[in-house]
Design an enzyme around this catalytic site. Structure first.
Site, PDB file in Angstrom:
ATOM      1  N   SER A  28       0.837  -1.201   0.000  1.00  0.00           N
ATOM      2  CA  SER A  28       0.000   0.000   0.000  1.00  0.00           C
ATOM      3  C   SER A  28       0.873   1.253   0.000  1.00  0.00           C
ATOM      4  O   SER A  28       0.827   2.070   0.917  1.00  0.00           O
ATOM      5  CB  SER A  28      -0.936  -0.004   1.216  1.00  0.00           C
ATOM      6  OG  SER A  28      -0.203  -0.178   2.418  1.00  0.00           O
ATOM      7  N   HIS A 140       4.378   5.361   2.868  1.00  0.00           N
ATOM      8  CA  HIS A 140       3.622   4.146   3.141  1.00  0.00           C
ATOM      9  C   HIS A 140       2.251   4.515   3.698  1.00  0.00           C
ATOM     10  O   HIS A 140       2.116   5.424   4.508  1.00  0.00           O
ATOM     11  CB  HIS A 140       4.361   3.258   4.146  1.00  0.00           C
ATOM     12  CG  HIS A 140       3.845   1.852   4.179  1.00  0.00           C
ATOM     13  ND1 HIS A 140       2.648   1.508   4.759  1.00  0.00           N
ATOM     14  CD2 HIS A 140       4.359   0.690   3.682  1.00  0.00           C
ATOM     15  CE1 HIS A 140       2.443   0.206   4.624  1.00  0.00           C
ATOM     16  NE2 HIS A 140       3.459  -0.304   3.965  1.00  0.00           N
ATOM     17  N   HIS A 141       1.229   3.788   3.243  1.00  0.00           N
ATOM     18  CA  HIS A 141      -0.146   4.096   3.650  1.00  0.00           C
ATOM     19  C   HIS A 141      -0.348   3.913   5.151  1.00  0.00           C
ATOM     20  O   HIS A 141      -1.296   4.469   5.738  1.00  0.00           O
ATOM     21  CB  HIS A 141      -1.123   3.203   2.879  1.00  0.00           C
ATOM     22  CG  HIS A 141      -2.423   3.859   2.554  1.00  0.00           C
ATOM     23  ND1 HIS A 141      -3.067   4.720   3.428  1.00  0.00           N
ATOM     24  CD2 HIS A 141      -3.218   3.792   1.454  1.00  0.00           C
ATOM     25  CE1 HIS A 141      -4.186   5.152   2.873  1.00  0.00           C
ATOM     26  NE2 HIS A 141      -4.296   4.609   1.679  1.00  0.00           N
ATOM     27  N   ALA A 142       0.508   3.149   5.812  1.00  0.00           N
ATOM     28  CA  ALA A 142       0.372   2.963   7.254  1.00  0.00           C
ATOM     29  C   ALA A 142       0.594   4.271   8.008  1.00  0.00           C
ATOM     30  O   ALA A 142       0.116   4.434   9.136  1.00  0.00           O
ATOM     31  CB  ALA A 142       1.360   1.904   7.743  1.00  0.00           C
ATOM     32  N   ASN A 322      -4.510   7.075   9.512  1.00  0.00           N
ATOM     33  CA  ASN A 322      -5.603   6.731   8.604  1.00  0.00           C
ATOM     34  C   ASN A 322      -6.956   6.864   9.295  1.00  0.00           C
ATOM     35  O   ASN A 322      -7.141   6.381  10.414  1.00  0.00           O
ATOM     36  CB  ASN A 322      -5.415   5.303   8.091  1.00  0.00           C
ATOM     37  CG  ASN A 322      -4.269   5.197   7.120  1.00  0.00           C
ATOM     38  OD1 ASN A 322      -4.308   5.747   6.032  1.00  0.00           O
ATOM     39  ND2 ASN A 322      -3.200   4.506   7.515  1.00  0.00           N
TER      40      ASN A 322
END
Length: 465
Positions: A28, A140-142, A322
């Site tokens: 991701s 990074h999507h994290a 997120n």
């Protein structure tokens, strides 16, 4: 100082997204391309980024797991943080076109992160035509979602080319230290205890409220439970095969394309259908995919779309991590009339935003995280690979912004595929909207054809304006 809030541990949903990357197709990684009117001043840029990493601790933190995966991974300070590992310079080569820059950005996006370091990289590309420069930002999507990413980016930008006034002193280093294995285990056990206590408290409140509601309107309570159960079944439906008859294969190779349209015209076209920008955007993507399938003599009525739905509230507005729930649902792409298509998308997306199961994302993610990683990756990953395309709409800066003395002319986002064949992400920037089209080359071996189909679809929508 930043008003953004940062948790010391991943949420269950972020942890799930982190764990399934055991299958690299499910990575991701968020990539963004920024075009600058000139090369940024290196010293000023590095100074700004150094300040930014102190104001945004997440940019200095790495992910550290727990023994036996007792709890979601922690964010801990990298004791050896080195800005040089995250900021690089290169020259574009070729004719210095946007296509040349995209060719550089693609392999950067395809590479996995060094998990021993903070999860971000900037590559500044000099030597573009007309003295321009570009920057490939990889995150990074994290760390955060699109909305949070823009909030972080604004802390790294200036509102003037050459800000005047006395420069503020360098912010202090963010607090934090590396825990020992024993401390990390104790912290994980404490996290589980606190979480279970919170669940128990919420359960008591829910039970009490349900009891009162049942006495007032027992049939409404039964209907609500039934609606939630049906919503959960829809969200967790094991749809593991794409609906597309042509975009079926998956790989680790990506290709980037971009499209740009006037923001005012897009909004005016959406208004013709009593809709908003997102309705025109999703209808345009659906129309482009319809044209693409027709070009391959494989017309299809619907494709499965994944759309992140912003679940920020007043309490979580400043949370940097997120705050979205993934909605996965079939979308009709056979509607040829742009007005009808936008109206259909408005109604469809509104229904997805009202799904009761969205509120249960964290508990469901927690349950999946209790499973062995191999099983979680296999089960959840197969569902993601059944997605045909992903759309995401991110609001950008409505005013001029600068970085290192260079003005940002355009910002193009490329969302992660994470198992899908195509990701189309929109970012509004001043007077334009920029679409980043990220294609899996195994699913879309002719991305230029898809780009042309998207262009034709959006042109048809813009004619309404």
């Amino acid at each position: 100082m930043s008003d953004l809030e940062f948790e010391s541990r991943m949420s269950d949903s972020d942890s799930l997204m982190w764990r399934i990357e055991k299958d690299p197709i499910l990575r991701s990684t968020i990539t963004a391309l920024t075009v600058l009117d000139r090369a940024p001043d290196r010293d000023r840029l590095l100074d700004k980024l150094e300040r930014g990493t102190r104001l945004v601790p997440r940019l200095r933190q790495r992910v550290v797991g727990n023994l036996f995966s007792l709890a979601p991974p922690r964010w801990e300070m990298d004791p050896h943080f080195d800005l040089r590992c995250h900021v690089r310079w290169t020259n574009v080569g070729g004719d210095g076109t946007l296509r040349d820059v995209l060719d550089i950005a693609e392999p950067i996006a395809m590479q996995g992160f060094d998990r021993a370091r903070p999860l971000w990289e900037f590559t500044i590309i000099e030597g573009l035509a007309d003295g321009k420069a570009a920057m490939v930002q990889k995150l990074h999507h994290a760390i955060t979602d699109g909305v949070g990413g823009i909030a972080i980016a604004m802390l790294l930008l200036d509102l003037e080319r050459d800000p005047t006034g006395d420069e503020e002193p360098m912010p202090p280093l963010p607090e934090g230290r590396v825990l020992s294995p024993a401390e990390r285990t104790a912290d994980a056990v404490g996290h589980i205890a606190r979480r279970n206590l919170g669940i128990a408290r919420r359960a008591r409140t829910t039970v009490t409220g349900a009891a009162v509601g049942a006495m007032a309107d027992p049939f409404a309570v039964v209907r609500g439970v039934g609606d939630t159960a049906v919503s959960m079944a829809r969200m967790m439906a094991p749809a593991t095969e794409p609906l597309s008859p042509v975009m079926t294969r998956r790989s680790l190779s990506v290709h980037f394309e971009t499209l740009t349209f006037p923001l005012a015209a897009m909004k005016a076209a959406a208004k013709k259908a009593d809709g908003r920008l997102n309705d025109a955007f999703v209808a345009g993507v659906a129309g482009g995919l319809r044209r693409y399938h027709e070009r391959h003599d494989a017309p299809v009525d619907a494709l499965r779309m994944n759309m992140p739905i912003n679940v920020r509230t007043d309490e979580t507005e400043n949370v940097a991590g997120n705050q979205f729930a993934p909605a996965r649902f079939p979308v009709p792409i056979s509607i040829e009339d742009p007005l009808e298509a936008m109206a259909a998308m408005r109604e469809l997306v509104a229904g997805q935003r009202g799904e009761p199961a969205l509120a249960l994302l964290e508990p469901m993610s927690g349950l999946l995280n209790r499973l062995p990683t191999t099983i979680t990756t296999s089960v959840f990953g197969s569902m993601l690979k059944g997605v045909d395309f992903t759309t995401s709409n991110v609001p950008g800066a409505p005013i001029p912004v600068f970085m290192g003395g260079a003005e940002i002319e355009m910002m193009v986002p490329f969302g992660p595929l994470a198992g899908a064949a195509v990701n189309v992400t929109l970012l509004s920037n001043r007077d334009h909207v920029h679409l980043g089209i990220n294609c899996d080359l195994a699913a879309v071996p002719d991305p230029e054809v898809l780009r042309d189909c998207m262009q034709a679809s959006f042109d048809a929508i813009l004619e309404l304006a």
